[in-house]
Design a protein around this motif. Structure first.
Motif, PDB file in Angstrom:
ATOM      1  N   LEU A 190       0.737  -1.146  -0.090  1.00 38.28           N
ATOM      2  CA  LEU A 190       0.138   0.008   0.018  1.00 38.28           C
ATOM      3  C   LEU A 190       0.784   1.260   0.235  1.00 38.28           C
ATOM      4  CD1 LEU A 190      -2.860  -1.055   2.591  1.00 38.28           C
ATOM      5  CD2 LEU A 190      -3.020  -0.841   0.054  1.00 38.28           C
ATOM      6  N   HIS A 223     -10.426   6.767  -5.583  1.00 41.08           N
ATOM      7  CA  HIS A 223     -11.455   6.365  -5.828  1.00 41.08           C
ATOM      8  C   HIS A 223     -12.181   6.958  -7.047  1.00 41.08           C
ATOM      9  CE1 HIS A 223     -12.469   4.547  -1.401  1.00 41.08           C
ATOM     10  NE2 HIS A 223     -11.241   4.011  -2.014  1.00 41.08           N
ATOM     11  N   THR A 283      -9.884  -3.505  -6.824  1.00 40.38           N
ATOM     12  CA  THR A 283      -9.964  -3.774  -5.377  1.00 40.38           C
ATOM     13  C   THR A 283      -8.767  -3.075  -4.712  1.00 40.38           C
ATOM     14  OG1 THR A 283     -10.820  -5.757  -5.745  1.00 40.38           O
ATOM     15  CG2 THR A 283      -9.770  -5.749  -3.643  1.00 40.38           C
ATOM     16  N   ASN A 284      -7.629  -3.247  -5.186  1.00 40.07           N
ATOM     17  CA  ASN A 284      -6.410  -2.835  -4.294  1.00 40.07           C
ATOM     18  C   ASN A 284      -6.340  -0.993  -4.243  1.00 40.07           C
ATOM     19  OD1 ASN A 284      -5.460  -5.227  -3.549  1.00 40.07           O
ATOM     20  ND2 ASN A 284      -4.058  -5.375  -5.388  1.00 40.07           N
ATOM     21  N   THR A 289      -9.328   0.816  -4.502  1.00 43.57           N
ATOM     22  CA  THR A 289     -10.166   0.931  -3.374  1.00 43.57           C
ATOM     23  C   THR A 289      -9.666   0.883  -1.954  1.00 43.57           C
ATOM     24  OG1 THR A 289     -11.877   0.044  -4.937  1.00 43.57           O
ATOM     25  CG2 THR A 289     -12.374   0.209  -2.549  1.00 43.57           C
ATOM     26  N   LEU A 290      -8.828  -0.240  -1.687  1.00 46.53           N
ATOM     27  CA  LEU A 290      -8.302  -0.171  -0.295  1.00 46.53           C
ATOM     28  C   LEU A 290      -7.300   0.938  -0.100  1.00 46.53           C
ATOM     29  CD1 LEU A 290      -7.804  -4.136  -0.212  1.00 46.53           C
ATOM     30  CD2 LEU A 290      -9.044  -2.622   1.256  1.00 46.53           C
ATOM     31  N   ASP A 300      -9.354   3.906   0.864  1.00 46.73           N
ATOM     32  CA  ASP A 300      -9.607   3.907   2.157  1.00 46.73           C
ATOM     33  C   ASP A 300      -8.659   3.953   3.131  1.00 46.73           C
ATOM     34  OD1 ASP A 300     -12.097   2.943   1.056  1.00 46.73           O
ATOM     35  OD2 ASP A 300     -12.010   0.708   1.493  1.00 46.73           O
ATOM     36  N   ALA A 301      -7.434   3.557   2.796  1.00 45.70           N
ATOM     37  CA  ALA A 301      -6.480   3.756   3.877  1.00 45.70           C
ATOM     38  C   ALA A 301      -6.339   5.276   3.755  1.00 45.70           C
ATOM     39  CB  ALA A 301      -5.341   3.103   3.410  1.00 45.70           C
TER      40      ALA A 301
END
Lengths: 387, 387
Positions: free
Chosen positions: A83, A145, A168-169, A171-172, A175-176
């Motif tokens: 990340l 996003h 997916t990653n 989006t994560l 979020d982080a």
């Protein structure tokens, strides 16, 4: 007729002008917001930016980037692999393999506004640096996003995060970044205002999501009203610029009234930003913007000039409606024709007028002693940028 | 041999037992965490839950749901249409058109832990209610985003949010729920601890994202070690349960040492939760769980029993590896055979043993006077649930 002249001020003359012509703040705000005749007559945002103002503004951007850099890197560095690498790639610090890069980075407009707002209220860079980093992180959460949602292939000329690491990653990572923004603010904002600062940032995030939702929802609607558009833009773009300015004031220990004025200043400036964005998409020079020409038109987006043209009740507006509703692919040639129709239907002029009005409303919200040269220069850079 | 008996305690006897056998906390934790022989011999989590404990735990869950309801509804109500309706649908309050529903709602395990942790530290429901609502909101942020990432079609028997409103809107709803969680905490947590509470929640979110990233990354890897799995589960599931307990203590005014102990308690309990989840997927009764049988196996997931079986160096483990790597579709019949292989390779027993060990480590972290009947009952409900 006094009012009409107040928004023709050149850079730096805003406040003196308001004083000279004796226009009250509420009157200026009311006029700026609602008198379309008045607005249409004005075109101050289409004037070129004078060199001294541009240099001042660009210096503040560059200083802001430097000031938040260690805080941003520490925050990003606290993320687990990969990340942290994905974030570093997104920020332009490294390539997808983590190899360091120099150069290309974001504009840092929001952090620069936070610092300038803090300075206007007597605060230091240190008071505001965590708030400035937090707004930049939140801005980048929304970019990551948005790129997923819009399936945008490129950002600053490089493949977007989702294209490199998957949706997916991405989006994560977003979020982080949202969580990091709050974490940075908690960790470093002056203790007396931490709670209020965090509440403001959290509320801003909710407003951002509302604005982004509306922007997406517009895509499947045949028409959007000017008011609906402005409400969407106030959420999608205005809220974070408002928050950036409010947090600067808050971290400098300003009182509630001043924080609230800075919030309005930033929110109106955010509207200017979005309107100019929409303007540039149609009438900007792709060689300067670095973006493909007429991208909004090609995607049949309800940008502000388009919304104005569609509700203009002119022949050109009706032609545009037919073109937007047709099933033919929107080729570059058709998009160029659409651009002409928008202009003929008055969309160009109304966009400039509305941006001028919002710029004026921004300054009208500020107590006279807070409209510093730095805030003024940054505001005019936003209003008159060509990319 | 004293140690082995310490985790065979029945509900409510944990602390008395530890005192009776005179096992020190560090020794119990060390044994529980690392002695595989010892762990394998134990099976306390497979014992049925006694009626009184289950009634106590379910009463706390139901009270928690009632206590946070007004805070949750006020927070969700602050979202603009249709995000509020999407959230209401997700929480089971209404159908997709906004028509009110009765019944089906989440378990509220995390809020119940927050309240129980607060009560153990002398705090009231009022002290902890915003923290409890915040952890529930954050939990639901992760559910909404996870459903998008996993393209999960159903949750609690109803189509997931992304299936009703699309992936983009579901992503936006999750973003808004994450922000609301922080906002609720800022608005209502006791002022003296707001900043620390928010930092904890923000850090938890970052850890959640890391855990979810790893969980997704595991899907494309041929093997995962037990340690990697446990690290992932500590992030994906442990962090939020740890945060739920820590926030309860924090809001009750507990000191740093106690908050930290509660955090460890909750994190270990989160591991138990995840291990039992994995266990139930393979050996639970679909009529009771309400989920399709062998869903993890059908999706060739590296759940904990599978990870243990694959690294068991047994014939059954090698058969399972071949089945997981084969290109044949994983039919229900093949998944049933996979379940047998996992069991023969020791995966069932190791999962129960590891869950027992984590349960013991959870209690070992708590000072004796904090392991109240309510926390104990909730922990054992987590460990011995069948759905």
């Amino acid at each position: 007729m006094r009012a009409a002249r107040t928004i023709k001020f050149t850079v730096g003359q805003h406040l003196e002008g308001r004083r000279r012509w004796g226009l009250s703040r509420p009157a200026a705000a009311a006029l700026a917001g609602h008198d379309e005749t008045f607005v249409r007559a004005n075109d101050s945002v289409s004037l070129p930016l004078d060199g001294a103002t541009e240099r001042r503004a660009r210096k503040r951007l560059s200083e802001a980037r430097t000031a938040i850099d260690p805080v941003l890197r520490a925050a990003i560095g606290s993320l687990a692999e990969p990340l942290d690498r994905m974030a570093g790639y997104h920020f332009g610090w490294c390539d997808a393999d983590g190899v360091e890069l120099e150069g290309a980075q974001g504009k840092s407009l929001r952090p620069a506004l936070t610092f300038a707002a803090a300075a206007a209220c007597g605060g230091s860079v240190q008071d505001a640096v965590h708030a400035a980093a937090a707004v930049e992180l939140l801005h980048n959460f929304s970019l990551v996003h948005d790129d997923v949602m819009d399936t945008a292939p490129f950002r600053h000329g490089r493949p977007t995060v989702w294209r490199v690491w998957g949706e997916t990653n991405a989006t994560l990572l977003g979020d982080a970044l949202q969580a990091l923004a709050l974490g940075v603010l908690c960790d470093g904002a002056p203790e007396a205002v931490t709670a209020e600062a965090v509440i403001r940032l959290a509320r801003t995030t909710v407003t951002l999501c509302r604005g982004q939702y509306e922007d997406c929802a517009f895509e499947t609607r045949p028409t959007v009203t000017v008011d609906e558009y402005l409400n969407m833009a106030a959420g999608k773009t205005g809220a974070l610029l408002g928050c950036a300015c409010a947090l600067g004031a808050l971290c400098a220990g300003a009182d509630h009234r001043v924080v609230s004025a800075m919030h309005t200043f930033g929110t109106e400036l955010g509207l200017v930003f979005q309107l100019v964005d929409d303007f540039i998409d149609i009438w900007g020079d792709p060689a300067i913007t670095g973006k493909p020409a007429h991208s909004d038109l090609i995607h049949r987006k309800q940008s502000f000039p388009v919304v104005c043209a569609l509700e203009s009740e002119t022949a050109a507006g009706r032609d545009l409606a037919r073109l937007y509703q047709s099933r033919h692919p929107m080729t570059a040639a058709r998009a160029a024709r659409a651009a002409d129709m928008v202009e003929q239907a008055g969309g160009r002029q109304r966009t400039l007028g509305r941006a001028s009005a919002s710029l004026d409303a921004a300054f009208a919200a500020l107590p006279d002693d807070l409209a510093t040269d730095d805030l003024t220069a940054l505001a005019h850079l936003v209003a008159r940028r060509d990319h």
